[in-house]
Design a protein around this motif. Structure first.
Motif, short mmCIF file in Angstrom:
data_model
loop_
_atom_site.label_atom_id
_atom_site.label_comp_id
_atom_site.label_asym_id
_atom_site.label_seq_id
_atom_site.Cartn_x
_atom_site.Cartn_y
_atom_site.Cartn_z
N PRO A 57 0.88 -1.22 -0.06
CA PRO A 57 0.03 -0.10 -0.19
C PRO A 57 0.70 1.23 0.02
O PRO A 57 0.48 2.15 -0.68
N ASP A 58 1.82 1.36 0.76
CA ASP A 58 2.88 2.53 0.50
C ASP A 58 3.18 3.03 -0.71
O ASP A 58 3.18 4.07 -1.04
N THR A 59 3.44 2.07 -1.74
CA THR A 59 3.62 2.34 -2.99
C THR A 59 2.65 2.88 -3.78
O THR A 59 2.68 3.75 -4.66
N LEU A 60 1.35 2.64 -3.30
CA LEU A 60 0.13 3.05 -4.28
C LEU A 60 0.11 4.43 -3.62
O LEU A 60 -0.32 5.10 -4.84
N THR A 61 -0.08 4.83 -2.56
CA THR A 61 -0.13 6.23 -2.21
C THR A 61 0.80 7.18 -3.03
O THR A 61 0.38 8.41 -3.38
N THR A 62 1.96 6.72 -2.96
CA THR A 62 3.20 7.78 -3.75
C THR A 62 2.70 7.47 -5.10
O THR A 62 2.96 8.67 -5.81
N ALA A 63 2.38 6.38 -5.65
CA ALA A 63 2.11 6.41 -7.18
C ALA A 63 1.03 7.13 -7.50
O ALA A 63 0.90 7.83 -8.67
N PHE A 64 0.02 7.57 -6.77
CA PHE A 64 -1.20 8.11 -7.18
C PHE A 64 -1.26 9.57 -6.61
O PHE A 64 -2.25 10.48 -6.99
N ALA A 91 -6.27 3.52 -1.23
CA ALA A 91 -5.05 4.35 -1.54
C ALA A 91 -5.66 5.70 -2.53
O ALA A 91 -5.26 6.86 -2.09
N ALA A 92 -6.67 5.21 -3.26
CA ALA A 92 -6.97 6.59 -4.20
C ALA A 92 -7.91 7.34 -3.53
O ALA A 92 -7.85 8.58 -3.64
N LYS A 93 -8.69 6.85 -2.55
CA LYS A 93 -9.38 7.79 -1.63
C LYS A 93 -8.65 8.43 -0.66
O LYS A 93 -8.93 9.71 -0.46
N ALA A 94 -7.52 8.03 -0.15
CA ALA A 94 -6.43 8.50 0.81
C ALA A 94 -5.87 9.60 0.27
O ALA A 94 -5.57 10.89 0.87
N VAL A 95 -5.49 9.57 -0.97
CA VAL A 95 -4.91 11.03 -1.67
C VAL A 95 -5.82 11.61 -2.23
O VAL A 95 -5.36 12.72 -3.15
N GLY A 96 -7.08 11.30 -2.39
CA GLY A 96 -8.04 12.40 -3.12
C GLY A 96 -8.02 12.47 -4.36
O GLY A 96 -8.26 13.35 -5.27
#
Length: 286
Positions: A57-64, A91-96
């Motif tokens: 998941p850490d890579t997802l928030t960075t990627a998005f 992750a998509a929701k977390a980064v908006g």
């Protein structure tokens, strides 16, 4: 920023090619991939490459980060897709993320296909997340059958279990162009598109077209599902994939892969790839 997950896969690469052809600046496109080194050619074209591992998941928030739209292309790990897709959605929701676009399966909400279950559950997770989204319910790729072209030419037959079922297949590029159209222009919130080819064909028609263009006798041989699944296993396919393909053929016999909504043509602004064109391209590449 437009983020494409699974960007080094066959569909992902075609989506990026189409976005670039539409004039989207390379620096606005993010190729989100598990192994960045495999996307070196995309980076050379100016596309931003970011690590994106559905199991980390850490890579997802960075990627998005900074993404206006994200295209979620399904994990290829059958049976393990739901936790991976849930991580992407979270992750998509977390980064908006402004809009999540999901490549689902035709008629996912009511499909009898065995593979539809994970897509249906993913769609439910997306809806429950509250994210603005678009569901692209992709029909069958004609390439799923044309992949067997060398064997069909060598043995004079395509094998399957679809009987006389009509399949509204389209080329992978058609579906990629639909995804690019959605990603590159405003689309109403929470839209659903049932994507399929303009024309439906039987596997016997596919065999006949291959025979016509190749000048070799090619027929379609229908098998009971168990026999077709055993053939796929003997050909070296992993058991989950062999089961999926055999099930899909069996369900196609009852219309599970037929659709005449016209959504795909309307999205891409042109007719879908015809059978003769698809066969010609496959023969040229064989």
């Amino acid at each position: 920023m437009i983020v494409i997950t699974g960007a080094t896969g066959q569909l992902g690469r075609l989506v990026i090619d189409r976005l670039l052809a539409l004039g989207v600046e390379p620096g606005r496109i993010v190729a989100a991939v598990r192994t960045p080194a495999k996307a070196a050619d995309l980076a050379a074209r100016g596309v931003v490459v970011r690590e994106c591992d559905y199991t980390r998941p850490d890579t997802l928030t960075t990627a998005f980060a900074g993404a206006e739209r994200v295209l979620l292309i399904s994990s290829n790990e059958l049976g393990d897709r739901i936790p991976q897709h849930r991580a992407v959605i979270d992750a998509a929701k977390a980064v908006g993320v402004g809009q999540l676009v999901y490549a689902s399966v035709l008629h996912a909400d009511r499909s009898t296909l065995g593979l539809a279950g994970e897509h249906r559950e993913t769609e439910a997770l997306i809806t429950a997340s509250g994210l603005t989204h678009v569901l692209l319910r992709n029909g069958w790729y004609v390439e799923n059958y044309l992949a067997a072209l060398p064997q069909a030419l060598a043995h004079g037959a395509f094998l399957g279990s679809a009987r006389e079922g009509r399949i509204s297949w389209a080329a992978r590029a058609d579906y990629a162009h639909a995804a690019a159209a959605v990603l590159s222009q405003p689309i109403g919130p929470n839209a659903v598109f049932e994507l399929a080819g303009d024309q439906a064909h039987t596997l016997a028609a596919l065999a006949a077209e291959v025979g016509r263009q190749s000048g070799k006798p090619v027929v379609y041989k229908d098998l009971p599902r168990a026999d077709f699944q055993r053939f796929l296993l003997d050909a070296g396919l992993p058991a989950p994939l062999a089961e999926l393909l055999a099930d899909s053929d069996e369900q196609a016999a009852d219309g599970a892969l037929f659709d005449d909504s016209g959504d795909l043509t309307r999205l891409i602004g042109r007719p879908t790839t015809t059978l003769d064109v698809a066969v010609r391209a496959a023969l040229a590449a064989a």
